[in-house]
Design a protein around this motif. Sequence first.
Motif, PDB file in Angstrom:
ATOM      1  N   HIS A   9     -35.581   2.848   4.129  1.00 13.51           N
ATOM      2  CA  HIS A   9     -36.765   2.742   4.986  1.00 13.51           C
ATOM      3  C   HIS A   9     -37.647   1.622   4.459  1.00 13.51           C
ATOM      4  O   HIS A   9     -38.236   1.718   3.388  1.00 13.51           O
ATOM      5  CB  HIS A   9     -37.540   4.068   5.011  1.00 13.51           C
ATOM      6  CG  HIS A   9     -36.706   5.256   5.383  1.00 13.51           C
ATOM      7  ND1 HIS A   9     -36.286   5.510   6.671  1.00 13.51           N
ATOM      8  CD2 HIS A   9     -36.189   6.263   4.619  1.00 13.51           C
ATOM      9  CE1 HIS A   9     -35.573   6.608   6.693  1.00 13.51           C
ATOM     10  NE2 HIS A   9     -35.490   7.094   5.458  1.00 13.51           N
ATOM     11  N   HIS A  10     -37.720   0.526   5.221  1.00 14.62           N
ATOM     12  CA  HIS A  10     -38.532  -0.618   4.814  1.00 14.62           C
ATOM     13  C   HIS A  10     -39.930  -0.489   5.412  1.00 14.62           C
ATOM     14  O   HIS A  10     -40.096  -0.332   6.627  1.00 14.62           O
ATOM     15  CB  HIS A  10     -37.896  -1.927   5.288  1.00 14.62           C
ATOM     16  CG  HIS A  10     -36.531  -2.168   4.713  1.00 14.62           C
ATOM     17  ND1 HIS A  10     -36.285  -2.197   3.366  1.00 14.62           N
ATOM     18  CD2 HIS A  10     -35.334  -2.385   5.319  1.00 14.62           C
ATOM     19  CE1 HIS A  10     -35.003  -2.434   3.148  1.00 14.62           C
ATOM     20  NE2 HIS A  10     -34.404  -2.544   4.318  1.00 14.62           N
ATOM     21  N   THR A  11     -40.917  -0.549   4.552  1.00 17.50           N
ATOM     22  CA  THR A  11     -42.305  -0.485   4.999  1.00 17.50           C
ATOM     23  C   THR A  11     -43.037  -1.796   4.787  1.00 17.50           C
ATOM     24  O   THR A  11     -44.194  -1.923   5.168  1.00 17.50           O
ATOM     25  CB  THR A  11     -43.052   0.628   4.236  1.00 17.50           C
ATOM     26  OG1 THR A  11     -42.971   0.369   2.823  1.00 17.50           O
ATOM     27  CG2 THR A  11     -42.423   1.989   4.541  1.00 17.50           C
ATOM     28  N   ARG A  12     -42.363  -2.776   4.166  1.00 20.75           N
ATOM     29  CA  ARG A  12     -42.969  -4.089   3.941  1.00 20.75           C
ATOM     30  C   ARG A  12     -41.954  -5.162   4.319  1.00 20.75           C
ATOM     31  O   ARG A  12     -40.749  -4.966   4.205  1.00 20.75           O
ATOM     32  CB  ARG A  12     -43.366  -4.268   2.475  1.00 20.75           C
ATOM     33  CG  ARG A  12     -44.371  -3.257   1.960  1.00 20.75           C
ATOM     34  CD  ARG A  12     -44.696  -3.559   0.508  1.00 20.75           C
ATOM     35  NE  ARG A  12     -43.461  -3.618  -0.304  1.00 20.75           N
ATOM     36  CZ  ARG A  12     -43.415  -4.135  -1.523  1.00 20.75           C
ATOM     37  NH1 ARG A  12     -44.497  -4.647  -2.061  1.00 20.75           N
ATOM     38  NH2 ARG A  12     -42.277  -4.147  -2.193  1.00 20.75           N
ATOM     39  N   TYR A  13     -42.463  -6.314   4.755  1.00 17.12           N
ATOM     40  CA  TYR A  13     -41.572  -7.425   5.074  1.00 17.12           C
ATOM     41  C   TYR A  13     -40.853  -7.930   3.829  1.00 17.12           C
ATOM     42  O   TYR A  13     -39.733  -8.434   3.915  1.00 17.12           O
ATOM     43  CB  TYR A  13     -42.366  -8.572   5.710  1.00 17.12           C
ATOM     44  CG  TYR A  13     -42.797  -8.278   7.123  1.00 17.12           C
ATOM     45  CD1 TYR A  13     -41.857  -8.199   8.143  1.00 17.12           C
ATOM     46  CD2 TYR A  13     -44.137  -8.093   7.442  1.00 17.12           C
ATOM     47  CE1 TYR A  13     -42.244  -7.925   9.449  1.00 17.12           C
ATOM     48  CE2 TYR A  13     -44.540  -7.822   8.734  1.00 17.12           C
ATOM     49  CZ  TYR A  13     -43.583  -7.742   9.740  1.00 17.12           C
ATOM     50  OH  TYR A  13     -43.965  -7.471  11.018  1.00 17.12           O
ATOM     51  N   ASP A  15     -39.532  -6.187   1.566  1.00 14.38           N
ATOM     52  CA  ASP A  15     -38.329  -5.379   1.345  1.00 14.38           C
ATOM     53  C   ASP A  15     -37.154  -5.888   2.175  1.00 14.38           C
ATOM     54  O   ASP A  15     -36.009  -5.880   1.719  1.00 14.38           O
ATOM     55  CB  ASP A  15     -38.610  -3.915   1.688  1.00 14.38           C
ATOM     56  CG  ASP A  15     -39.622  -3.298   0.742  1.00 14.38           C
ATOM     57  OD1 ASP A  15     -39.721  -3.774  -0.401  1.00 14.38           O
ATOM     58  OD2 ASP A  15     -40.314  -2.343   1.146  1.00 14.38           O
ATOM     59  N   THR A  16     -37.435  -6.321   3.390  1.00 13.65           N
ATOM     60  CA  THR A  16     -36.352  -6.789   4.249  1.00 13.65           C
ATOM     61  C   THR A  16     -35.847  -8.162   3.825  1.00 13.65           C
ATOM     62  O   THR A  16     -34.744  -8.557   4.201  1.00 13.65           O
ATOM     63  CB  THR A  16     -36.830  -6.862   5.707  1.00 13.65           C
ATOM     64  OG1 THR A  16     -37.918  -7.791   5.809  1.00 13.65           O
ATOM     65  CG2 THR A  16     -37.294  -5.497   6.183  1.00 13.65           C
TER      66      THR A  16
END
Length: 357
Positions: A9-13, A15-16
């Motif tokens: 679960h990515h909550t920040r750009y 992280d992606t």
Amino acid sequence: MFYRLSGVHHTRYEDTRRLWPIPTDRRLVAVLFLLALSAPLWLSELYLQNYLLPWLIWSAATLSLTLLMGVAGQLHFGYAAVMAIGAYSAIHLVRLGVPFELAFIGAGLVAAVIGCLFGAAALRVKGLYLVMATLAMQYLVDWVIVNVPAISGGAHATLQAPEARVLFFSFADGFTRYYFAFFWAVFMTVFLLNTKRTSFGRALVAIRDKDYAASVIGVSPFKYKLLAFFTSSFFGGMSGAVLAFCFYRAVTPEQFGFNVSTQLVAMVLVGGLGSVIGAYLGAAFVLLTPMILSNGIAALSDAGWLSVSANLLAHLPLMIYGALIIGFLLAEPLGLAKIYDNMRNYFLVWPFKHSRR
């Protein structure tokens, strides 16, 4: 399952944009890094110096060529000549009293300048015509090395690598040679992974896909083709210096012939064009597979499990090696990296195979 996207679960750009967004990928890279870092502690000197060390060096050289062929889409069949320029330049600079750190960079610069001169042909031609231009570089560099005694000492001369030190560690020590090659391979890996995410890498990809369309959107083929040849030749020359000081310890003209250039191209293609992990897989397949096959068949023959003539025994490893290449290309034309990627994608959605449709 250890490979599963549902738990990511990515909550920040940020992280992606990570190199390895999936935790299992990060763990796998960490394990491989630690294994390679600790290899001198659990691997014998024979396997370390004759198998793992050359594999790391040739993987770094393959990554350098991958930048040019896989990312920029420019063919190069004279890359061994680039490495030869770097190897001979580094040796002569160290002999003149230049510290190895500066000689290492100087070898890359000399190779980059000469590589750009022949890479300028890419500004007007492409495809097989560019192959002919790079072949001309290979044969011209071979001729100069053989016929100019000031460079090589003669056609049959062997140029010894002088004693050198890097950060106060001597290359006479096998551990120093291994760790220098290891960190050079790590640097090339990180560089290529990040290059693909920069504007420079995206411009090279645009030129690779269609240079006319790239020029329409403002990407200069003249600028970026020259930068691709310069950067690739720069790192190729430095890889040649690593090969000369860390593995060969002495260079001859035969070590950088046309057959070496074809092997480098094979490493890129068999591993997977434009793939970082494919550079390692391709180098391992082209470099190590023939040795493993030869040793295995010889062991079977000595044990009496393989009763064939001496002539067939000598050619059997090459026959199996060729069959493996054909088999891999039939199974997956995009290379060994694509086979690994197919396995990885399977486990990403296992057991819900229908979710991929």
